[in-house]
Design a protein around this motif. Structure first.
Motif, mmCIF file in Angstrom:
data_model
loop_
_atom_site.group_PDB
_atom_site.id
_atom_site.type_symbol
_atom_site.label_atom_id
_atom_site.label_comp_id
_atom_site.label_asym_id
_atom_site.label_seq_id
_atom_site.Cartn_x
_atom_site.Cartn_y
_atom_site.Cartn_z
ATOM 1 N N ILE A 94 0.838 -1.203 0.000
ATOM 2 C CA ILE A 94 0.000 0.000 0.000
ATOM 3 C C ILE A 94 0.873 1.253 0.000
ATOM 4 O O ILE A 94 0.563 2.247 -0.672
ATOM 5 N N ALA A 95 1.985 1.213 0.733
ATOM 6 C CA ALA A 95 2.890 2.367 0.783
ATOM 7 C C ALA A 95 3.440 2.687 -0.605
ATOM 8 O O ALA A 95 3.577 3.861 -0.978
ATOM 9 N N ASP A 96 3.767 1.652 -1.377
ATOM 10 C CA ASP A 96 4.241 1.861 -2.753
ATOM 11 C C ASP A 96 3.190 2.597 -3.579
ATOM 12 O O ASP A 96 3.514 3.501 -4.362
ATOM 13 N N GLN A 97 1.936 2.212 -3.411
ATOM 14 C CA GLN A 97 0.855 2.862 -4.149
ATOM 15 C C GLN A 97 0.724 4.328 -3.751
ATOM 16 O O GLN A 97 0.540 5.203 -4.607
ATOM 17 N N LEU A 98 0.834 4.606 -2.452
ATOM 18 C CA LEU A 98 0.748 5.991 -1.985
ATOM 19 C C LEU A 98 1.872 6.840 -2.570
ATOM 20 O O LEU A 98 1.652 7.974 -3.013
ATOM 21 N N ALA A 99 3.088 6.285 -2.569
ATOM 22 C CA ALA A 99 4.237 7.024 -3.102
ATOM 23 C C ALA A 99 4.099 7.243 -4.605
ATOM 24 O O ALA A 99 4.413 8.325 -5.118
ATOM 25 N N ASP A 100 3.618 6.225 -5.325
ATOM 26 C CA ASP A 100 3.442 6.355 -6.775
ATOM 27 C C ASP A 100 2.393 7.407 -7.109
ATOM 28 O O ASP A 100 2.548 8.188 -8.057
ATOM 29 N N GLN A 101 1.313 7.426 -6.344
ATOM 30 C CA GLN A 101 0.254 8.408 -6.585
ATOM 31 C C GLN A 101 0.757 9.829 -6.352
ATOM 32 O O GLN A 101 0.388 10.753 -7.082
ATOM 33 N N LYS A 102 1.599 10.011 -5.342
ATOM 34 C CA LYS A 102 2.125 11.346 -5.043
ATOM 35 C C LYS A 102 3.151 11.767 -6.090
ATOM 36 O O LYS A 102 3.152 12.897 -6.566
ATOM 37 N N GLY A 103 4.050 10.856 -6.450
ATOM 38 C CA GLY A 103 5.093 11.170 -7.411
ATOM 39 C C GLY A 103 6.234 11.948 -6.780
ATOM 40 O O GLY A 103 6.036 12.723 -5.839
ATOM 41 N N GLY A 104 7.444 11.727 -7.266
ATOM 42 C CA GLY A 104 8.610 12.457 -6.776
ATOM 43 C C GLY A 104 9.178 11.934 -5.479
ATOM 44 O O GLY A 104 10.087 12.538 -4.904
ATOM 45 N N ILE A 105 8.639 10.808 -4.989
ATOM 46 C CA ILE A 105 9.079 10.253 -3.709
ATOM 47 C C ILE A 105 9.609 8.841 -3.923
ATOM 48 O O ILE A 105 9.001 8.033 -4.626
ATOM 49 N N ARG A 106 10.727 8.549 -3.297
ATOM 50 C CA ARG A 106 11.289 7.200 -3.334
ATOM 51 C C ARG A 106 11.025 6.522 -1.994
ATOM 52 O O ARG A 106 11.373 7.044 -0.939
ATOM 53 N N THR A 140 5.848 15.280 2.182
ATOM 54 C CA THR A 140 7.128 15.203 1.482
ATOM 55 C C THR A 140 6.884 15.427 -0.006
ATOM 56 O O THR A 140 6.221 14.626 -0.657
ATOM 57 N N ASP A 141 7.407 16.521 -0.543
ATOM 58 C CA ASP A 141 7.203 16.819 -1.961
ATOM 59 C C ASP A 141 8.219 16.108 -2.844
ATOM 60 O O ASP A 141 7.933 15.785 -3.997
ATOM 61 N N SER A 142 9.405 15.878 -2.317
ATOM 62 C CA SER A 142 10.427 15.136 -3.055
ATOM 63 C C SER A 142 11.410 14.552 -2.048
ATOM 64 O O SER A 142 11.521 15.037 -0.925
ATOM 65 N N GLY A 143 12.093 13.491 -2.462
ATOM 66 C CA GLY A 143 13.046 12.856 -1.555
ATOM 67 C C GLY A 143 12.622 11.448 -1.216
ATOM 68 O O GLY A 143 12.126 10.708 -2.079
ATOM 69 N N GLY A 164 10.623 15.429 4.440
ATOM 70 C CA GLY A 164 9.630 16.450 4.139
ATOM 71 C C GLY A 164 9.840 17.766 4.854
ATOM 72 O O GLY A 164 10.963 18.136 5.218
ATOM 73 N N ILE A 165 8.732 18.458 5.110
ATOM 74 C CA ILE A 165 8.799 19.838 5.597
ATOM 75 C C ILE A 165 9.203 19.937 7.061
ATOM 76 O O ILE A 165 9.606 20.995 7.527
#
Length: 229
Positions: A94-106, A140-143, A164-165
């Motif tokens: 599920i975490a992979d899906q969340l990161a993919d949906q957001k984009g720019g996050i590894r 987290t917008d990127s990183g 993130g921020i």
């Protein structure tokens, strides 16, 4: 909130959850009607839009129900022997899906092979971790967002760290308080209901564990919880 207000919240959220479940059932029934197959498959099908619109409502109502169970003492655990690797496999999917949906996050993970089993409620522990991960991705917008598990003597420590921020020092005391936010802009799309971390705290308290975090504004955050072996 008073006991009466908490009880009202519990009854209201229970009623909303039941009503939404009935609506979901009826929408899913539409997919079984042959006469509607062509209508469902068209681009921008209204039925698909209805189904998609229901999902965030279901999540929010479920969160309210969990919070209401927290403040009224109704939340119970289904204790069983938990395979940590199996638990993390489901969480990370599920975490992979969340990161993919957001984009720019590894998404990164640090999970050793030789972890013991523990006694706990796998559904609630997954919920706690995913609440941490959801917040990490959201802010987290990127990183990177890193999920780490580590055995410490007679307990297991779970950590979700982000780049993130971060959280300003003056805001840190209210992080686990319900209905609080670190966001100044009330129209910010990241603004949630402010109850997710309170639910995590209660879930871990029921497991006789601890929750805490470390953060610095502009430099990310690390959220932790432990569960005894």
């Amino acid at each position: 909130m008073t006991d009466k207000q908490n009880e009202f919240l519990y009854r209201m959220s229970s009623s909303l959850r039941k009503g939404l479940a009935e609506v979901q059932t009826k929408v899913n029934d539409l997919y079984r009607i042959e006469e509607l197959e062509d209508y469902i498959d068209i681009p921008d099908s209204p039925i698909e839009h209805i189904k998609a619109a229901l999902m965030p409502l279901v999540v929010q109502v479920n969160d309210f129900q969990d919070y209401a169970e927290t403040v009224t003492g109704r939340m119970e655990l289904d204790l069983q022997e938990v395979d940590i690797h199996a638990l993390m496999e489901g969480v990370l999917t599920i975490a992979d899906q969340l990161a993919d949906q957001k984009g720019g996050i590894r998404l990164e993970e640090d999970i050793p092979e030789n972890l013991p089993t523990l006694e706990g409620d796998p559904t609630r522990l997954s919920q706690a971790l995913l609440n941490y991960i959801h917040n990490a991705v959201k802010f987290t917008d990127s990183g990177t967002v890193t999920v780490r598990v580590e055995r410490e003597a007679d307990r297991v420590r779970f950590e979700v760290r982000d780049t993130g921020i971060g959280i300003a020092e003056e805001d840190q005391e209210k992080v686990f308080e319900p209905f609080e936010t670190i966001l100044e802009d009330k129209d910010d799309s990241r603004l949630g209901m402010g109850i997710g971390l309170k639910i995590v705290e209660h879930i871990i308290e029921l497991h006789d564990g601890e929750t805490w975090f470390e953060s610095r504004e502009g430099a990310g955050s690390s959220f932790f919880f432990t569960v005894p072996l």
